[in-house]
Design an enzyme around this catalytic site. Structure first.
Site, PDB file in Angstrom:
ATOM      1  N   HIS A   1     -17.167   6.041  19.145  1.00  0.00           N
ATOM      2  CA  HIS A   1     -15.987   6.142  18.296  1.00  0.00           C
ATOM      3  C   HIS A   1     -15.388   4.812  17.860  1.00  0.00           C
ATOM      4  CE1 HIS A   1     -13.745   5.327  21.979  1.00  0.00           C
ATOM      5  NE2 HIS A   1     -12.734   5.011  21.194  1.00  0.00           N
TER       6      HIS A   1
HETATM    7  C1  UD1 Z   1      -7.794   5.157  19.544  1.00  0.00           C
HETATM    8  C2  UD1 Z   1      -7.570   3.797  20.196  1.00  0.00           C
HETATM    9  C3  UD1 Z   1      -8.767   3.456  21.096  1.00  0.00           C
HETATM   10  C4  UD1 Z   1      -9.091   4.598  22.047  1.00  0.00           C
HETATM   11  C5  UD1 Z   1      -9.274   5.892  21.247  1.00  0.00           C
HETATM   12  C6  UD1 Z   1      -9.587   7.078  22.131  1.00  0.00           C
HETATM   13  C7  UD1 Z   1      -6.221   2.235  18.844  1.00  0.00           C
HETATM   14  C8  UD1 Z   1      -6.262   1.014  18.005  1.00  0.00           C
HETATM   15  N1  UD1 Z   1      -7.413   2.724  19.220  1.00  0.00           N
HETATM   16  O1  UD1 Z   1      -8.889   5.015  18.645  1.00  0.00           O
HETATM   17  O2  UD1 Z   1      -8.458   2.291  21.830  1.00  0.00           O
HETATM   18  O3  UD1 Z   1     -10.284   4.293  22.750  1.00  0.00           O
HETATM   19  O4  UD1 Z   1      -8.075   6.144  20.514  1.00  0.00           O
HETATM   20  O5  UD1 Z   1      -9.974   8.192  21.361  1.00  0.00           O
HETATM   21  O6  UD1 Z   1      -5.161   2.722  19.151  1.00  0.00           O
HETATM   22  N2  UD1 Z   1      -8.125  11.564  14.050  1.00  0.00           N
HETATM   23  C9  UD1 Z   1      -8.170  12.937  13.880  1.00  0.00           C
HETATM   24  N3  UD1 Z   1      -7.558  13.725  14.802  1.00  0.00           N
HETATM   25  C10 UD1 Z   1      -6.896  13.206  15.878  1.00  0.00           C
HETATM   26  C11 UD1 Z   1      -6.855  11.806  16.042  1.00  0.00           C
HETATM   27  C12 UD1 Z   1      -7.479  11.007  15.128  1.00  0.00           C
HETATM   28  O7  UD1 Z   1      -8.752  13.454  12.939  1.00  0.00           O
HETATM   29  O8  UD1 Z   1      -6.354  13.990  16.681  1.00  0.00           O
HETATM   30  C13 UD1 Z   1      -8.823  10.693  13.089  1.00  0.00           C
HETATM   31  C14 UD1 Z   1      -7.846   9.956  12.198  1.00  0.00           C
HETATM   32  O9  UD1 Z   1      -7.898  10.481  10.922  1.00  0.00           O
HETATM   33  C15 UD1 Z   1      -8.308   8.510  12.213  1.00  0.00           C
HETATM   34  C16 UD1 Z   1      -9.418   8.449  13.243  1.00  0.00           C
HETATM   35  O10 UD1 Z   1      -9.561   9.747  13.814  1.00  0.00           O
HETATM   36  O11 UD1 Z   1      -8.790   8.126  10.962  1.00  0.00           O
HETATM   37  C17 UD1 Z   1      -9.126   7.450  14.293  1.00  0.00           C
HETATM   38  O12 UD1 Z   1      -7.904   7.724  14.996  1.00  0.00           O
HETATM   39  P1  UD1 Z   1      -6.996   6.508  15.556  1.00  0.00           P
HETATM   40  O13 UD1 Z   1      -5.892   7.053  16.367  1.00  0.00           O
HETATM   41  O14 UD1 Z   1      -6.674   5.580  14.462  1.00  0.00           O
HETATM   42  O15 UD1 Z   1      -7.917   5.666  16.498  1.00  0.00           O
HETATM   43  P2  UD1 Z   1      -9.119   6.049  17.470  1.00  0.00           P
HETATM   44  O16 UD1 Z   1     -10.378   5.663  16.817  1.00  0.00           O
HETATM   45  O17 UD1 Z   1      -8.997   7.439  18.002  1.00  0.00           O
END
Ligand code: UD1
Length: 359
Positions: A204
């Site tokens: 991820h």
């Molecule tokens: C975040 C953390 C990372 C952690 C990870 C665990 C930061 C910078 N990164 O990364 O350290 O290891 O969480 O999972 O805070 N999204 C969904 N549904 C959700 C959540 C996210 O669709 O419930 C999608 C969003 O559209 C986004 C992408 O996933 O574009 C990433 O989500 P984001 O919270 O930005 O960071 P993670 O990659 O999950």
């Protein structure tokens, strides 16, 4: 004592659960704030159910956005809540945008901040997590470290006051939930896999998902293991994976993200795990499963030193070699991340070190 607990992303629900349970069991007033960074059922709500922790008192519903906007919106929404609650401590966990926002919001209100999982460093400034953990450590009053390496990293940055080596609350969580996972999870049956006959993989990190060439190398390597590979797919990865030419490849089982108990069941029965997650590297070792880390470096260096983990490198060949090597190893020693009582130590320190007038 009133203590604010700020969470928001999947690994934080796990890290916070043993601390929340200890606070509640000892009669403290835990005010739980969920930033809403993760919001899908399988990225958030299922963890509260699996870990047996109460629903948050506040959900900021910030959702997805660019790093600046996401962190800024959390900061704006956190300020009035922390101001009204006036907690004796604000607890933040790990290295996500929710960690930094919680620490900054509290610090600017002159509230005291405690960072759980302090002192971790990848020394890779391209990772958003590295900025989050460094900045959080530098504005925290108490720094709870999971390992001696973390304590040493802080000392190298001249942070020595308020530093405590307590162990890892993720180990506490595993000890609380391992037997429950064994009894309740039906995931192996549902996926028609059995102990030792599959690999588990998760990807991820933006470093891996946002570069199609890099993502293709990782997926090709998983396909070339020839084993059944169970891949719970993070939302960030879901879109990116569609462009991979090998999508129809028979041995990859792409599934939705799984809850905590199902993940423990998958981990403890896998032949090995291949992952870019920080938490899974340790959880694998705690459960006696070997790991290949799909990143150029790891913060959890002890897992490498004890032979449980290998860095996969940049090519299909190097990843497959790392898998062979780690499976050929019979590690005798486990890395030291405490004894499963980190949460109790943290609460002892939080409640014991305060001057009487603040309690
Ligand atoms: C975040 C953390 C990372 C952690 C990870 C665990 C930061 C910078 N990164 O990364 O350290 O290891 O969480 O999972 O805070 N999204 C969904 N549904 C959700 C959540 C996210 O669709 O419930 C999608 C969003 O559209 C986004 C992408 O996933 O574009 C990433 O989500 P984001 O919270 O930005 O960071 P993670 O990659 O999950």
């Amino acid at each position: 004592m009133r203590i604010a607990v700020v969470v928001g992303a999947r690994p934080q629900f796990v890290k916070a659960a043993p601390v929340l349970k200890t606070l509640i069991a000892r009669g403290h007033d835990a005010v739980q704030v969920h930033t809403g960074q993760h919001y899908d059922y399988e990225m958030s709500e299922v963890f509260f159910r699996d870990l047996g922790i109460p629903e948050p008192d506040h959900n900021l519903a910030v959702g997805s956005a660019s790093h600046g906007r996401q962190t800024g919106e959390m900061l704006i929404a956190l300020e009035p809540i922390l101001e009204a609650a006036a907690p004796a401590w604000t607890l933040v966990f790990g290295d996500t945008n929710s960690t930094l926002a919680g620490a900054l919001a509290a610090c600017k209100l002159q509230l005291r901040v405690a960072h759980i999982e302090a002192g971790l460093r990848s020394f890779n400034r391209a990772m958003p997590e590295e900025h989050n953990r460094r900045l959080t450590d530098h504005c925290s009053d108490l720094l709870f470290c999971p390992s001696q390496t973390a304590v040493d990293n802080l000392r190298a940055e001249a942070i020595t006051a308020g530093v405590h080596l307590v162990g890892d609350t993720m180990l506490d969580a595993i000890l609380l939930c391992r037997d429950i996972a064994r009894a309740r999870s039906t995931i192996l049956h549902d996926l028609a896999v059995s102990a030792g006959d599959y690999l588990l993989a998760t990807i991820h990190r933006p470093y891996n998902t946002d570069d199609p060439a890099r993502l293709a190398v990782l997926l090709d390597a998983l396909a070339e293991t020839g084993a059944t590979v169970v891949v719970p797919v993070h939302p960030r990865t879901r879109q990116a994976i569609q462009a991979w030419p090998g999508l129809a490849s028979g041995n990859l089982r792409l599934i939705d993200p799984v809850g905590y108990l199902d993940m423990l069941a998958l981990l403890q029965n896998a032949r090995a795990v291949m992952t870019d997650s920080g938490g899974l590297q340790k959880e694998a070792v705690f459960l006696g499963t070997r790991c290949v880390t799909l990143r150029p470096e790891t913060e959890w260096v002890e897992t490498i030193e004890t032979g449980w983990n290998r860095l996969g490198g940049d090519s299909v060949k190097s990843i497959l070699t790392a898998l062979d090597e780690v499976l050929g190893n019979e590690p005798t020693e486990k890395p030291s991340y405490g004894d499963g009582t980190a949460a109790a130590r943290i609460v002892d320190i939080l409640t014991g070190e305060l001057p009487q007038h603040v309690v």
